[in-house]
Write a protein that holds these residues in place. Structure first.
Motif, PDB file in Angstrom:
ATOM      1  N   ARG A 245       0.966  -1.245  -0.094  1.00 50.18           N
ATOM      2  CA  ARG A 245       0.102  -0.183  -0.170  1.00 50.18           C
ATOM      3  C   ARG A 245       0.625   1.456  -0.055  1.00 50.18           C
ATOM      4  O   ARG A 245       1.895   1.311   0.798  1.00 50.18           O
TER       5      ARG A 245
ATOM      6  N   ARG B 185       7.488  -5.783   3.745  1.00 48.51           N
ATOM      7  CA  ARG B 185       6.954  -6.548   3.107  1.00 48.51           C
ATOM      8  C   ARG B 185       6.838  -6.365   1.574  1.00 48.51           C
ATOM      9  O   ARG B 185       6.430  -6.851   0.588  1.00 48.51           O
TER      10      ARG B 185
ATOM     11  N   VAL C 197     -12.636  -6.960  -7.652  1.00 51.75           N
ATOM     12  CA  VAL C 197     -13.790  -6.991  -6.886  1.00 51.75           C
ATOM     13  C   VAL C 197     -13.299  -7.213  -5.322  1.00 51.75           C
ATOM     14  O   VAL C 197     -13.988  -6.669  -4.594  1.00 51.75           O
ATOM     15  N   ARG C 198     -12.232  -7.450  -5.554  1.00 50.44           N
ATOM     16  CA  ARG C 198     -11.473  -7.428  -3.856  1.00 50.44           C
ATOM     17  C   ARG C 198     -10.852  -6.264  -3.733  1.00 50.44           C
ATOM     18  O   ARG C 198     -10.902  -5.568  -2.605  1.00 50.44           O
TER      19      ARG C 198
ATOM     20  N   ILE D 171     -11.130  -3.400  -4.675  1.00 50.37           N
ATOM     21  CA  ILE D 171     -11.970  -2.028  -4.406  1.00 50.37           C
ATOM     22  C   ILE D 171     -12.231  -1.755  -3.141  1.00 50.37           C
ATOM     23  O   ILE D 171     -12.114  -0.642  -2.616  1.00 50.37           O
ATOM     24  N   GLU D 172     -12.244  -2.709  -2.030  1.00 47.08           N
ATOM     25  CA  GLU D 172     -12.385  -2.809  -0.893  1.00 47.08           C
ATOM     26  C   GLU D 172     -11.086  -1.923  -0.309  1.00 47.08           C
ATOM     27  O   GLU D 172     -11.283  -1.205   0.760  1.00 47.08           O
ATOM     28  N   ASP D 173     -10.129  -2.478  -0.540  1.00 48.80           N
ATOM     29  CA  ASP D 173      -8.471  -2.285   0.109  1.00 48.80           C
ATOM     30  C   ASP D 173      -8.723  -0.452  -0.669  1.00 48.80           C
ATOM     31  O   ASP D 173      -8.141   0.468   0.190  1.00 48.80           O
TER      32      ASP D 173
ATOM     33  N   LEU E 114     -11.017   1.526  -1.240  1.00 52.92           N
ATOM     34  CA  LEU E 114     -12.112   2.456  -0.306  1.00 52.92           C
ATOM     35  C   LEU E 114     -11.451   2.397   1.031  1.00 52.92           C
ATOM     36  O   LEU E 114     -11.736   3.672   1.548  1.00 52.92           O
ATOM     37  N   ALA E 115     -11.032   1.523   1.484  1.00 56.62           N
ATOM     38  CA  ALA E 115     -10.778   1.533   2.879  1.00 56.62           C
ATOM     39  C   ALA E 115      -9.642   2.549   3.341  1.00 56.62           C
ATOM     40  O   ALA E 115      -9.464   3.013   4.299  1.00 56.62           O
ATOM     41  N   ARG E 116      -8.561   2.599   2.180  1.00 55.54           N
ATOM     42  CA  ARG E 116      -7.347   3.393   2.497  1.00 55.54           C
ATOM     43  C   ARG E 116      -7.541   4.814   1.843  1.00 55.54           C
ATOM     44  O   ARG E 116      -6.822   5.791   2.417  1.00 55.54           O
TER      45      ARG E 116
ATOM     46  N   ASN F 202     -10.069   7.194   1.300  1.00 55.97           N
ATOM     47  CA  ASN F 202     -11.189   8.274   1.776  1.00 55.97           C
ATOM     48  C   ASN F 202     -11.764   8.836   0.510  1.00 55.97           C
ATOM     49  O   ASN F 202     -12.095   9.948   0.725  1.00 55.97           O
TER      50      ASN F 202
ATOM     51  N   GLY G 105     -14.929   9.280  -1.803  1.00 54.74           N
ATOM     52  CA  GLY G 105     -16.418   9.113  -1.570  1.00 54.74           C
ATOM     53  C   GLY G 105     -16.945   8.663  -2.851  1.00 54.74           C
ATOM     54  O   GLY G 105     -16.253   8.158  -3.879  1.00 54.74           O
TER      55      GLY G 105
ATOM     56  N   MET H 280     -18.475  -3.336  -8.458  1.00 56.84           N
ATOM     57  CA  MET H 280     -18.821  -3.386  -6.714  1.00 56.84           C
ATOM     58  C   MET H 280     -19.119  -1.891  -6.582  1.00 56.84           C
ATOM     59  O   MET H 280     -19.818  -1.836  -5.264  1.00 56.84           O
ATOM     60  N   VAL H 281     -18.907  -0.841  -7.166  1.00 60.03           N
ATOM     61  CA  VAL H 281     -19.544   0.313  -6.836  1.00 60.03           C
ATOM     62  C   VAL H 281     -20.735   0.697  -7.624  1.00 60.03           C
ATOM     63  O   VAL H 281     -21.033   1.799  -7.904  1.00 60.03           O
TER      64      VAL H 281
ATOM     65  N   LEU I  59     -19.143   1.581   0.369  1.00 61.23           N
ATOM     66  CA  LEU I  59     -19.723   2.035  -0.793  1.00 61.23           C
ATOM     67  C   LEU I  59     -20.289   0.893  -1.635  1.00 61.23           C
ATOM     68  O   LEU I  59     -21.162   0.771  -2.537  1.00 61.23           O
ATOM     69  N   THR I  60     -19.647  -0.101  -1.152  1.00 59.34           N
ATOM     70  CA  THR I  60     -19.851  -1.590  -1.823  1.00 59.34           C
ATOM     71  C   THR I  60     -21.374  -2.189  -1.091  1.00 59.34           C
ATOM     72  O   THR I  60     -21.532  -3.488  -1.678  1.00 59.34           O
TER      73      THR I  60
ATOM     74  N   TYR J  54     -12.479  -1.819   8.469  1.00 64.00           N
ATOM     75  CA  TYR J  54     -12.720  -1.977   7.147  1.00 64.00           C
ATOM     76  C   TYR J  54     -11.157  -2.327   6.404  1.00 64.00           C
ATOM     77  O   TYR J  54     -11.212  -3.180   5.396  1.00 64.00           O
TER      78      TYR J  54
ATOM     79  N   ALA K   9     -10.209  -5.459   4.176  1.00 66.65           N
ATOM     80  CA  ALA K   9      -9.421  -5.413   2.851  1.00 66.65           C
ATOM     81  C   ALA K   9      -8.287  -6.204   2.686  1.00 66.65           C
ATOM     82  O   ALA K   9      -8.016  -6.859   1.935  1.00 66.65           O
TER      83      ALA K   9
ATOM     84  N   LEU L   2     -10.129 -10.109   1.938  1.00 68.57           N
ATOM     85  CA  LEU L   2     -10.328 -10.040   0.454  1.00 68.57           C
ATOM     86  C   LEU L   2      -8.803 -10.295  -0.098  1.00 68.57           C
ATOM     87  O   LEU L   2      -9.024 -10.778  -1.135  1.00 68.57           O
TER      88      LEU L   2
END
Lengths: 180, 145, 217
Positions: free
Chosen positions: A3, A12, A53-54, A56-58, A60-62, A64, A66, A141-142, C150-151, C174, C178, C182
């Protein structure tokens, strides 16, 4: 790919070259197994989709970020935040369609194709097709249905790599309650 | 700060009284359906809270909030339910809801021989008193816009 | 005190993760002589107190054991029916342990689904346009805080009313989701999360938030 926020100190962190090599050998192996460019494109797209699809969560989580209210905003976020975070580059957003539902991402230094020389007879292969799948999966996914494809590819002698995105529809059924 | 609307339900789930002040959004269903939905939601939330609670509860459910409004809930031991929706800046107004019960509902409905229990409240005196009370609350700051 | 539990609910309202951190135990044991001065009833196939609250035994508490023999449902482990046994004078004096019923896995799944629907109803009943669903519920004994991504994934935490720092914890959860769910290629999306790394990291985050939140308040 570590990240972005912790890139400098993350123990890592793997070398970009190792990643490029891994991806290259994956595509080469697929070519051996399927012996057909279109089939390989399809497989890469599928893998990309599963990553998208996975991932995207990472994202969004990091990040910020909208919810995007129009496709231009989406284009900006993909180019300036998404690509920057995961590939360390910022493509140029260009060639908007008049209706504003299609645009291109212009990439000059696609890290996936460092060291790659496409052998003869693979004019149909989209070597970096995994990117298309990843974008499609992440946007789905969004709740955005999009089509993504390659227009130009540096591997095929073009000056730059051009990815095209078309907005098809908003997946209204999938919008979670309390959003929008 | 502002007040959006108020619902009063009896223990059978009948909406005895409804009034709105600065409401900006309608639910898209007719009022009677909306009352039923609201009562149903309160009923479920109460049961949800009592089951979810890690320790024994006394008052139980008090309020809920979304990113746009806050719903305040007060229930008397006799099962009357007072629901006031306000904006998010309003704190705990349990006392205010209790006052609506004790000094308005009790005075102008319970003590009015013409008001039949379980019927929708039609007393004009009650309506004006309630309206005056709510408009006089510090949380009822009329918006300039 | 602090953070009681964490729930993660998928787009369809299914519970995909649940963790109880720190739920206070309420158990009271007392010896009774005949006749029993409280009314018991069968509720949900369990014996619970219906009326006659006393000595810390509250209405709604469940019979956990009689004379040290654990209760399973409406019977004791040795097969005797609790209600029947307590109605016979010959069995007294008797030591009964009461306690607040713990949620079973099925109940948790049911409550998660219930919250999912309540979330949607609350935004329909909003007096203001474009409202989200329920972001918080306050009761006298706990506070529920929820954030929906959002998902469409909901992260829900149940805490002591005095706990602070909910938003930070939700964001952290969250990130952990992730990272450890995930990014694990063997985790299937939308399915219950069974990953050890996820468990440990989540527990650490919860413990940390609990410490920080209590010193701040």
């Amino acid at each position: 790919m570590s990240r972005q926020t912790t890139r400098a100190v993350d123990p890592r962190k793997v070398s970009g070259e190792l990643f490029t090599l891994t991806y290259g050998s994956l595509v080469a192996q697929l070519l051996k197994d399927y012996e057909n460019d279109d089939e390989v494109n399809k497989q890469l797209d599928k893998m990309g989709y599963n990553i998208g699809v996975r991932l995207i969560e990472d994202f969004l989580a990091r990040s910020n970020v909208g919810r995007c209210q129009d496709f231009r905003e989406t284009a900006d976020v993909i180019a300036k935040v998404g690509f920057k975070m995961y590939l360390g580059l910022t493509p140029v957003v260009a060639n908007w369609s008049p209706a504003g539902d299609e645009f291109s991402l212009l990439i000059e230094n696609n890290p996936l194709i460092d060291f790659v020389e496409l052998p003869e007879g693979h004019s149909h292969l989209n070597f970096s097709n995994i990117l298309c799948g990843a974008l499609r999966g992440a946007l789905e996914m969004v709740q955005m249905d999009v089509a993504v494809w390659f227009v130009q590819d540096q591997l095929k002698g073009d000056n730059l790599t051009e990815l095209r995105l078309r907005f098809i529809k908003r997946l209204e059924d999938a919008v979670p309650a309390g959003e929008d | 700060m502002t007040v959006y609307n108020l619902y009063i339900f009896d223990r059978e789930g009948t909406c005895l009284y409804y009034h709105e002040w600065n409401r900006r959004n309608q639910s898209g269903i007719c009022k009677t359906e909306e009352y039923k939905l609201m009562y149903g939601m309160l009923f479920s939330i109460k049961s949800f809270c009592s089951r979810m609670s890690p320790i024994d509860q006394k008052d139980g459910f008090m309020n809920l909030r979304t990113n746009k409004f806050k719903l305040h809930f007060y229930e008397t031991p006799s099962g009357l339910k007072f629901v006031l929706n306000t904006d998010l800046s309003v704190g705990n107004i349990r006392d205010t809801l209790h006052q609506i019960y004790s000094s308005i509902y009790l005075e102008y409905v319970m003590k009015n021989p013409l008001c039949v229990q379980g019927d929708v409240i039609e007393s004009e005196l009650f309506q004006t008193k309630l309206d005056d009370f709510v408009r006089g609350l510090p949380i009822f700051a009329t918006k300039l816009s | 005190m602090g953070i009681y539990s964490v729930y993660i609910i998928n787009k369809a309202g299914g519970l995909i993760y649940q963790f109880d951190n720190n739920i206070p135990k309420t158990e009271v044991e007392k010896t009774f002589s005949y006749p029993l001065e409280m009314t018991l009833k069968i509720y949900d196939d369990k014996v619970v107190v219906a009326f006659g609250q006393r000595d810390g035994i509250k209405v709604g508490h469940r019979v956990l054991s009689v004379n040290g023999i654990n209760a399973t449902g409406r019977c004791l482990e040795d097969g005797r029916d609790i209600m029947e046994m307590l109605s016979q004078e010959a069995n007294y004096p008797v030591a009964i342990k009461f306690g607040r019923p713990r949620l079973s896995t099925n109940e948790k799944i049911m409550l998660a689904g219930m919250f999912h629907s309540l979330y949607a109803i609350a935004c329909q009943l909003s007096p203001m346009p474009q409202s989200s669903g329920i972001q918080g519920i306050e009761t006298d004994t706990f506070k529920l805080t929820c954030s929906q991504t959002l998902t469409g994934i909901k992260f829900v935490i149940i805490t002591d009313p005095k706990q602070t720092g909910h938003d930070l914890l939700l964001k952290k959860l969250y990130e952990i989701y992730a990272d450890y769910a995930l990014k694990n290629p063997f985790y299937s999306i939308e399915m219950p999360i069974r990953c050890e790394l996820f468990d440990t990291n989540l527990q650490q985050a919860v413990e940390m938030a609990e410490r920080l939140g209590l010193t701040a308040s």
